[in-house]
Structure formats: C-alpha cells, structure tokens
Design an enzyme around this catalytic site. Structure first.
Site, PDB file in Angstrom:
ATOM      1  CD  GLU A 417      45.819  80.498  47.658  1.00 25.31           C
ATOM      2  OE1 GLU A 417      46.059  81.394  48.489  1.00 25.31           O
ATOM      3  OE2 GLU A 417      45.819  79.288  47.956  1.00 25.31           O
ATOM      4  CD  GLU A 507      49.303  76.791  47.373  1.00 27.42           C
ATOM      5  OE1 GLU A 507      48.792  76.848  48.515  1.00 27.42           O
ATOM      6  OE2 GLU A 507      49.747  77.792  46.769  1.00 27.42           O
TER       7      GLU A 507
END
Length: 597
Positions: A417, A507
C-alpha cells in the site's frame, strides 16, 4: 546466508532462554558502556519474544529507544579448530552486538538475520558474554518508516502501519560451528521439462583451502535414494519422472552439498531441501508446474497474546492446522518477512507463500486518513528519499538471499500500500523492481496496490508481473451498503482485468466482534462479516482474471495502543487473536473445501 544446521561437519547451539534485560529510553547505556560488564539493574526477559507485553504497565508497552539484552554462554569444548559464528535470526528494528565488550556486528532492519565470525574472540570450553542493544525507533529512512516526537512527557513513536510496533529479539539466537573452509552459500533454481525435474545449483565455498576442494552434490528423494549427482561449484541436475513439489503436496528432495579433498574426504557438508517446481505468469494465469493456481488464504501477522511477534512453534503448527481445516492453500507474509521456521513448515506442508518485504506505511495520504491528520509528503528530500530507497533495496537483498531456496515462495511483494499514483512513486519503485528481478529472475515480482491509486491512476502497477489489490468496498467505503459496494467493486475490478495480468485480491475484510449478532447484517456483527465475504466472492467469481483471494485477516491482531480508530486491535480476523473461530471461518471452509461443516 545459510541457516545453522547440524551435519557431520557442523554443530549449532541455541542461546534461547531467559536473558538479562533493561530498557534504556535515554540511551544512558551507550555513554556508560553497559556492554563492558554484567548488565546491572536488569530483569529477566525471554528470548524469543517481544518485550512489550511481558510485564504489566506502560513502560514496556510504550517504550521508545534502546533495550539491552545480555546472556552468558559456554562455547562447546569440541569446537576447537572450528570456525565459530554468532547469529541473530532477527532484532527489531536495529541492533548492535558485543562479545565480552567488543563490538562484533551492527544491523538495520527488524526481520532478517545477521551474524558475525567470532572465531578469534572465543576459546572452546570457555564462557562468553553476549550483549545486544536493540533499538525500535523508526524514521522516514527506515523500512518501515515512522517519526519519533520529543514531547514534554517523553519520546513518542508515530508510525504509519496498522499493526503494533512490537520490539525485541523475536527469533532465535545461535552459536554455530563450521570447518574453517566451508560451504558459504547455496542457490537452487528448479524447473520442469516434460516429466523431468531440473535443478540448477550454485555453491559458494569460502575459507583458506576453498580453491583446493571439489564441490560434490548429491540429490536424494524423500526416501533417501540418490536421483542425481554432480561435481563442480555450479551445474544442472536432471531428475527423470520427478515427484514435483506442488500446492498441497510438499514433496522435498535433499541436496547434499560436500566440499571434498583430494582423498575423497568431506571437509564440510550442508543439506539444502529442494522442492522441484516451476512458477510462471502467462496472460491472466498464475501457473505452478504449468497448471493454473488459485490463491485461497489470508494475509497474516506474527502476532499472539503476550509473545507479540516472538516466534512460537505451538502457534506455528496450530495456525497451519487451522488453514488446512479451512482449505486454505496460501498466505502472504504481511507485512514483513516471517521467521525461517514458517517457510520451512510451508515447504513441507505444500502451502504457497507470497513473501513480502517490510515496506509498509510509505503513503502519507493513507496515513493522514487513518492515523490522524498530518501534512507530510510521502516522497521528498525530508521524508522518503534516496536513503530510504537504499534501505529498501538492502531489505530486498536480504529477503531474497534468505528465502530464495524455498519452493513455497512463488512471488515477491516489494511493498504494501505505498503511494503509487505520482511521478515520484514511479521513480522510487522502478529501480527496486529491477533489482528484485536481477536478484531472482525465477519468480514474479509485484507490490500491493491500495484504493487511493485506482485503475488509471496508479503509475507502479504496470511494473509488476501480477496485480495485487487491497480493497474494502462495503467496509471503508459503501459502509453497510453491500449492494452499492458490489456494483462499485465489480466495475473497478473489470477495469483492472483489462490490463491482461493475473489479479490477486490480497486484502478484503470487515471488522467483526466475536459474539456480536444482528438479525439484519450490520457492521461489526458476525452476520455482516459473512454477508460481506459472500458479496466479495460473487465479484471475484465474475471476473476471470482474478486468480486469488486472501482475506484480511487470518486472526485479530494488536494495533497501536493510542488509537480510537481500533478497539482492542484490528478485528478483521476470521479467528480471534487466541484462535477461536468466528462464523466467517465456517463460511470460508465451506467455500474453500466445497463441503458442509
């Protein structure tokens, strides 16, 4: 860096146990030279373990700065005329180590091993005093990043990752002995040619007599029968009708590496487990042994009560048993390299691993939204800069050097991320992708994209061999509105599918309080977690390019203590932190095993 092992020519001794321990928030010990003698004012601390939760109170929990460890050990008397090495499997996040007051090594990075040759400093049969200064401070130039603030009430660590900054000696400490001329490194790359297995090997020997010795390798099957043999420091072995390593079938060969003298006697021996398999990305498919593979599993954390990130074989075996019960075939080492023992177990269990470097939190846009407002720029001379990139590159080097021979590892993830929608992000990451491929051309490389860099905005995704997406439609966006979430999620996912690469959803999850129920699914209830997962699965099943689903998270885990954003940690686990199943665990078991409970 080869792991310590016992062979006919090698021996190891663990230094695990209770060490003397002392916190040192003001770095008094550096000035006073605490390493020069017994550590006064010390308590006892288990190794391996995080120190934060061992003793009640805020002192260990909120500590920022130095922590001192010390133990006394005896070098085995049988190690005379041997090379003696001191090894730490990890120290989070930086360490300096002394032997009897003499500094022998320093290391930056909290999740990979480091060691020093201490032969000239020890006498076999005599005691040694090992002192380790472990520091948990994070800066913009560390991997992961953070900021230390000096306040009127003491130093405070701010970090940008959503898991607790556990600290200490989390993995084993070793003394080990080898001959003075020894096998220094082994690299194995495998492939498949029809029904034959192909094993390319490279051996590095070191020591005064290395050039006078012959490298002899023998590959044996799981029953111990030789299937291939060769002389030379590098070469290729071919195994007809090879039993391949495959998901669900952790079949391992043993590569016996020997340094042999002119009389045919082995001077040093090392055993390297080998799983013969191939990995390939072809179009939107992820292939293992030429067969399409679909990732079913989790993002996980090294996180258990009291121990923190301290490695524990009990939880290792239990967690793998739970994954097997659910039908999971893979996991990601979010968001750092795990203990060596985890990869060994995955190799033997036939579990597939996405191996991730500890580059998490390099995104000030995300950090500002989740962890409180701030005005930092992610990439700048004052924040994530050239020094940060150098530390990141070194972390990748150490990750690949340690884990390159594990058949379970099929994909390198070089960041989680990060900011990826700017020119600065592209300039930062492009050399890191190139480095990873140079270090290991045999595996695909990727990074994990976050929702701030949606399709068409991300400038880094095209550098990867696969697309890894973290998305929380129905939780952080479209909260509670699963119908709207489903439409928005399918629209974006179909856009990514147009890039022609395999997509792994690394995720997706919803915080859930175990035992909280609602007749109509509402956020935080077990029923909502089930409905949320069902919605996501409908979306995945409708897009052919999706080749994997990793639920966030396997189990609840601890997060920063000073936060109103989390209540007793992150609750997205399908198991509680102490591994009690939520209803979602049974839902996933039905999906992944295609059987009723």
């Amino acid at each position: 860096m080869l792991r310590p092992q016992d062979t006919a020519t090698r021996e190891r001794k663990t230094l695990d146990g209770l060490w003397d321990f002392r916190l040192d928030a003001v770095s008094e010990g550096r000035t006073a030279g605490w390493q020069q003698g017994p550590l006064t004012g010390a308590s006892r601390m288990p190794v391996p373990a995080s120190y934060n939760d061992i003793v009640p109170g805020a002192q260990g929990r909120d500590h920022v700065g130095d922590a001192w460890y010390q133990t006394v050990a005896r070098v085995p008397r049988g190690w005379a005329d041997q090379r003696v090495v001191l090894r730490f499997d990890s120290a989070t996040h930086a360490a300096t180590v002394w032997l009897d007051g003499q500094r022998v090594m320093q290391h930056e990075g909290g999740y990979t091993p480091f060691e020093a040759d201490i032969t000239q400093l020890v006498t076999p049969g005599a005691e040694i005093r090992v002192t380790a200064l472990v520091n948990n401070e994070l800066t913009f130039q560390t991997i992961p990043p953070g900021i230390v603030h000096d306040t009127p009430h003491g130093r405070r660590q701010q970090y940008f990752h959503d898991f607790y900054n556990f600290s200490g000696l989390h993995r084993s400490v070793w003394l080990y002995a080898t001959p003075t001329t020894y096998v220094d490194d082994v690299t194995v790359v495998t492939g498949v040619d029809g029904t034959a297995g192909v094993v390319r090997y490279d051996v590095v020997a070191a020591g005064p007599a290395a050039s006078d010795l012959t490298v002899r390798v023998t590959l044996r099957d799981a029953d111990g029968a030789p299937v291939a043999q060769a002389d030379g420091a590098s070469g290729t072995l071919t195994v007809p009708d090879a039993h391949l390593w495959a998901p669900g079938d952790g079949y391992l060969h043993d590569l016996h590496v020997a340094l042999v003298d002119a009389a045919g006697e082995a001077v040093d021996e090392y055993h390297q487990s080998v799983g013969i398999r191939s990995v390939e990305v072809r179009g939107t498919q992820f292939l293992i042994n030429g067969e399409p593979f679909y990732f079913r599993g989790f993002g996980k954390h090294e996180d258990t009560p009291v121990r923190g990130k301290g490695h524990d074989d009990v939880f290792l075996v239990h967690d793998f048993a739970l994954m097997d019960w659910m039908g999971a075939n893979s996991f990601r080492t979010s968001h750092y390299p795990y203990a060596d023992e985890v990869y060994d177990y995955a190799d033997r269990a036939g579990i597939v691993v996405i191996d991730e470097v500890a580059a998490v939190g390099q995104n000030m846009g995300l950090a500002g939204g989740i962890f409180g407002g701030q005005n930092y720029t992610t990439f700048s001379p004052e924040t994530v800069n050239d020094d940060s990139q150098a530390a990141h590159a070194q972390a990748i080097r150490e990750l690949v050097a340690r884990d390159k021979n594990h058949p379970s590892v099929v994909l390198w993830s070089i960041a989680n991320e990060p900011e990826s929608d700017t020119d600065a992000a592209r300039a930062y990451f492009e050399p890191l992708f190139a480095l990873t491929r140079e270090l290991d051309p045999s595996r695909p490389v990727g990074f994990v994209n976050v929702m701030l860099a949606t399709h068409g905005k991300c400038q880094v995704s095209e550098l990867g061999d696969v697309l890894m997406l973290n998305r929380y439609y129905g939780w952080y966006v479209n909260t509670g509105d699963l119908a709207a979430a489903e439409d928005a999620w399918r629209t974006e996912l179909e856009q990514w599918a147009g890039d022609g690469k395999p997509i792994i959803i690394t995720e997706y999850g919803a915080d859930t309080v175990a035992g909280l129920h609602s007749l109509t699914p509402e956020p935080w209830s077990e029923e909502y977690q089930e409905a949320y997962l069902d919605m996501n699965h409908r979306v995945f099943d409708s897009v052919d390019a999706v080749v994997g689903e990793h639920v966030w998270n396997f189990a609840d885990f601890r997060t920063a203590s000073a936060s109103v954003f989390r209540v007793d940690g992150n609750k997205k686990g399908v198991f509680t932190r102490d591994r009690r199943p939520k209803a979602a665990a049974h839902l996933l078991r039905r999906r992944w095993t295609r059987t009723a409970d």
